[in-house]
Design an enzyme around this catalytic site. Structure first.
Site, short mmCIF file in Angstrom:
data_model
loop_
_atom_site.label_atom_id
_atom_site.label_comp_id
_atom_site.label_asym_id
_atom_site.label_seq_id
_atom_site.Cartn_x
_atom_site.Cartn_y
_atom_site.Cartn_z
N LYS A 174 35.25 37.82 40.21
CA LYS A 174 34.73 38.73 41.24
C LYS A 174 33.32 39.22 40.91
O LYS A 174 32.45 39.23 41.78
CB LYS A 174 35.70 39.90 41.40
CG LYS A 174 35.31 40.94 42.42
CD LYS A 174 36.47 41.77 42.86
CE LYS A 174 37.36 42.22 41.73
NZ LYS A 174 36.66 43.10 40.74
N THR A 206 31.19 37.73 38.93
CA THR A 206 30.35 36.53 39.03
C THR A 206 29.97 36.26 40.48
O THR A 206 28.81 35.95 40.78
CB THR A 206 31.11 35.32 38.45
OG1 THR A 206 31.49 35.61 37.10
CG2 THR A 206 30.24 34.08 38.46
N ARG A 217 29.58 47.75 37.91
CA ARG A 217 29.95 48.77 36.93
C ARG A 217 29.52 48.39 35.52
O ARG A 217 29.30 47.23 35.23
CB ARG A 217 31.47 48.98 36.96
CG ARG A 217 32.00 49.56 38.26
CD ARG A 217 33.50 49.47 38.33
NE ARG A 217 33.96 48.08 38.31
CZ ARG A 217 35.17 47.70 37.94
NH1 ARG A 217 36.06 48.58 37.55
NH2 ARG A 217 35.50 46.42 37.96
N LYS A 231 40.00 40.93 27.78
CA LYS A 231 39.21 40.40 28.87
C LYS A 231 37.91 39.76 28.41
O LYS A 231 37.45 38.77 28.95
CB LYS A 231 38.90 41.50 29.89
CG LYS A 231 38.15 41.03 31.12
CD LYS A 231 37.92 42.16 32.10
CE LYS A 231 37.13 41.68 33.31
NZ LYS A 231 36.86 42.77 34.27
N ALA A 279 39.74 50.27 37.94
CA ALA A 279 40.38 50.46 39.24
C ALA A 279 41.89 50.58 39.15
O ALA A 279 42.53 51.03 40.09
CB ALA A 279 40.02 49.30 40.17
N PHE A 293 39.41 44.95 40.26
CA PHE A 293 40.70 44.30 40.47
C PHE A 293 40.87 43.85 41.93
O PHE A 293 39.89 43.56 42.60
CB PHE A 293 41.85 45.19 39.99
CG PHE A 293 41.86 45.41 38.51
CD1 PHE A 293 42.02 44.33 37.64
CD2 PHE A 293 41.70 46.67 37.97
CE1 PHE A 293 42.02 44.52 36.26
CE2 PHE A 293 41.70 46.86 36.58
CZ PHE A 293 41.86 45.78 35.74
N PHE A 306 36.25 25.94 40.76
CA PHE A 306 36.50 25.48 39.40
C PHE A 306 36.56 23.95 39.42
O PHE A 306 36.93 23.34 40.43
CB PHE A 306 37.82 26.04 38.85
CG PHE A 306 37.74 27.47 38.39
CD1 PHE A 306 37.75 27.80 37.05
CD2 PHE A 306 37.62 28.51 39.32
CE1 PHE A 306 37.67 29.11 36.62
CE2 PHE A 306 37.54 29.83 38.90
CZ PHE A 306 37.56 30.13 37.55
N TRP A 363 28.93 29.87 39.83
CA TRP A 363 29.12 29.87 38.38
C TRP A 363 28.34 28.71 37.75
O TRP A 363 27.69 28.88 36.72
CB TRP A 363 30.61 29.73 38.05
CG TRP A 363 30.90 29.84 36.57
CD1 TRP A 363 31.15 30.96 35.86
CD2 TRP A 363 30.93 28.76 35.62
NE1 TRP A 363 31.35 30.67 34.53
CE2 TRP A 363 31.21 29.32 34.36
CE3 TRP A 363 30.74 27.37 35.73
CZ2 TRP A 363 31.32 28.54 33.21
CZ3 TRP A 363 30.85 26.60 34.57
CH2 TRP A 363 31.12 27.19 33.33
#
Length: 556
Positions: free
Chosen positions: A71, A73, A94, A105, A273, A301, A382, A410
């Site tokens: 998200k 990215t 953030r 993470k 979140a 999230f 991906f 990406w």
């Protein structure tokens, strides 16, 4: 190359010239923190008060999975893409917490060729904002115990102190502790707990305040304890709020950095979140809306948590509304919601994908039908995604009344999201009804909880024991007009992280509620959610190091 290797090879623009060339800011508006980071003066808001706001684009996602959705990215890649097609776009995200960075993470500055840089600085100490927030929070904690030690003029009941301590690290051993041990010189013996900084009410206040003066006022309204006769006591009662504001004087200024493509990025504030309200600061968002024609921001999230709180808490209090939403989904994550395990996600499986699409459908339906937001789905690509899987998502989303667009940011940076950016601009050029709040201020607290749970989560029943119900009823008498901040697992629409997909007709159990009086919302703790995470068996910290040249390796 790894994300950190890509970031370390970036050709960055000096932050002072970035501010001048891309944002039109004068030198007196910028306080550089080295060559590539800066604080932006709050005077910018006064200087640009008459300028019309740009368009606000909210990036959200399906329920997260261990496979990752990208998200942040996508947020960065879309902003870069908007700039590539000739639009003036600013990204607002953030600040990462060091808890997840050293935990499970990893970094939180984007990935691949859609990152904000300098990546190592942003993921670690950055400009010191989270340290300042922790210091302000713990100053209040120290002053509470000090007040009791020196006579307790306010007659604080040591059994009913509701203000805890915080640190910016995952440390399960501090969830429940005892302080004051060692005799009279060390204060009074009492139970205490630590939360992670991103769950601190000071963080929430920091992110919801429009000015330094509002920040100070809100800090003074923090509920710290009850007296022996049941009278609520606040931070202002022990004269802590002025010093707390002083510690945050510089931190409240938005942080300016850049993307890999040298486009401006505000990285400011960092509530989670799942246990907090999950949005970057109001100040940075409003500043970006004055400085750019398009502002791309994210909420943490899935849409059931981040987007819901972005609209019902941040937008309600800040007087802003998103103009549209971009919902991030991946083939892998949807197959995971369709019942596959991580090791099975790289092989084509249309049946599992079709089942998992129910998760996307609910999120999309919530945003479109409950909030009235126009939406586009970004399929974050991906390498193992098959053409058939991509087409299945596009067809299913079309049947949901929206459009799904494949994005390769990406791997390709902004160039890989140009089609998405063009569609976003087309949608924003068309007229639309404004986004709606889910519930009015006047609705009782218990009803607000039920509105979120039943309308967004698909909950069949919301339950709480009598002690919790009595607490909600008591708080409703004086604080019934505030919004609710649901704290639950991000991995499911339910409070059980193992229930993937849509978790139909589940029971949502409310374990406790905590009043964040200064922030102006009620935190509702659901199921087993923790406000102090723990480290996994093999934390990311084991892979982080510095090489012989002093460069950081293994961060992400």
């Amino acid at each position: 190359m790894s994300d950190i290797e890509i970031a370390q090879q970036a050709s960055m623009q000096e932050v002072t010239s970035l501010a001048e060339e891309k944002l039109g800011l004068a030198s007196h508006h910028i306080d550089p923190y080295g060559r590539f980071k800066a604080k932006v003066s709050l005077e910018v808001m006064d200087d640009m008060a008459s300028k019309a706001d740009g368009k606000l684009i909210l990036v959200t996602a399906i329920s997260p999975t261990p496979a990752g959705e990208g998200k942040t990215t996508t947020t960065i890649g879309l902003s870069d893409a908007l700039n590539r097609i000739g639009k003036k776009s600013i990204v607002c995200v953030r600040e990462p917490s060091m808890g997840p960075c050293f935990g499970m993470k990893g970094g939180a500055a984007g990935g691949g060729y859609a990152q904000v840089v300098p990546m190592e600085d942003i993921n670690l100490h950055f400009t010191g904002d989270l340290h300042a927030i922790a210091s302000a929070h713990n100053l209040l904690s120290a002053m509470i115990d000090n007040h009791i030690h020196h006579g307790n003029a306010l007659q604080l009941d040591a059994r009913r102190i509701v203000w805890q301590r915080v640190m910016d690290m995952n440390d399960r051993a501090l969830r429940d502790i005892v302080v004051g041990m060692g005799g009279p010189a060390n204060g009074y013996l009492r139970e205490e707990r630590f939360d992670i900084v991103v769950a601190s009410e000071v963080m929430a206040i920091f992110c919801l305040s429009n000015s330094l003066q509002e920040l100070k006022q809100r800090l003074g309204e923090i509920l710290i304890a009850y007296s022996v006769d049941g009278t609520p006591r606040y931070a202002r009662d022990i004269m802590a709020h002025g010093a707390m504001a002083a510690l945050l004087k510089e931190a409240i200024k938005p942080n300016l950095v850049q993307t890999l493509e040298n486009n401006p990025a505000f990285v400011h504030g960092g509530p989670f979140a799942n246990i907090a309200h999950g949005c970057n600061s109001v100040i940075s968002t409003k500043m970006a809306l004055k400085l750019g024609d398009y502002v791309v921001t994210e909420a943490g999230f899935g849409a059931d948590l981040g987007a819901e709180k972005f609209i019902n808490i941040k937008c309600r209090k800040a007087g802003i509304k998103p103009d549209m939403a971009v919902v991030v989904a991946t083939v892998k994550a949807l197959k995971y919601h369709g019942g596959l395990e991580l090791k099975e996600l790289t092989a084509e499986n249309l049946n599992a994908l079709n089942t998992g699409l129910a998760n996307l459908k609910r999120h999309l339906s919530n945003l479109q039908n409950e909030f009235g937001l126009r939406c586009v789905v970004a399929i974050n690509h991906f390498v193992n995604d098959s053409d058939a899987e991509i087409e299945l998502i596009k067809t299913a989303v079309k049947e949901m009344g929206a459009e799904a667009i494949l994005a390769r940011h990406w791997a390709e940076g902004g160039a890989g999201a140009e089609t998405l950016a063009q569609r976003v601009v087309e949608m924003l050029d068309a007229d639309a009804e404004p986004c709606q709040l889910l519930y009015p201020d006047s609705l009782p607290l218990w009803d607000k909880i039920n509105e979120v749970a039943k309308r967004l989560y698909g909950t069949g029943q919301v339950v709480a024991d009598k002690k919790v119900m009595d607490k909600i009823a008591m708080l409703n008498e004086q604080h019934g007009d505030i919004p609710v901040c649901m704290a639950k697992t991000p991995y499911s629409f339910s409070s059980d992280p193992s229930l993937r997909g849509t978790a139909e007709n589940h029971t949502l159990t409310i374990r406790d509620v905590r009043l964040s009086n200064g922030a102006g919302f009620l935190v509702v703790l659901c199921g087993d959610v923790m406000t102090m995470p723990g480290l996994p068996k093999h934390p990311a910290a084991e892979r982080i190091d510095i090489d012989e040249n002093g460069s950081i390796v293994g961060l992400f």
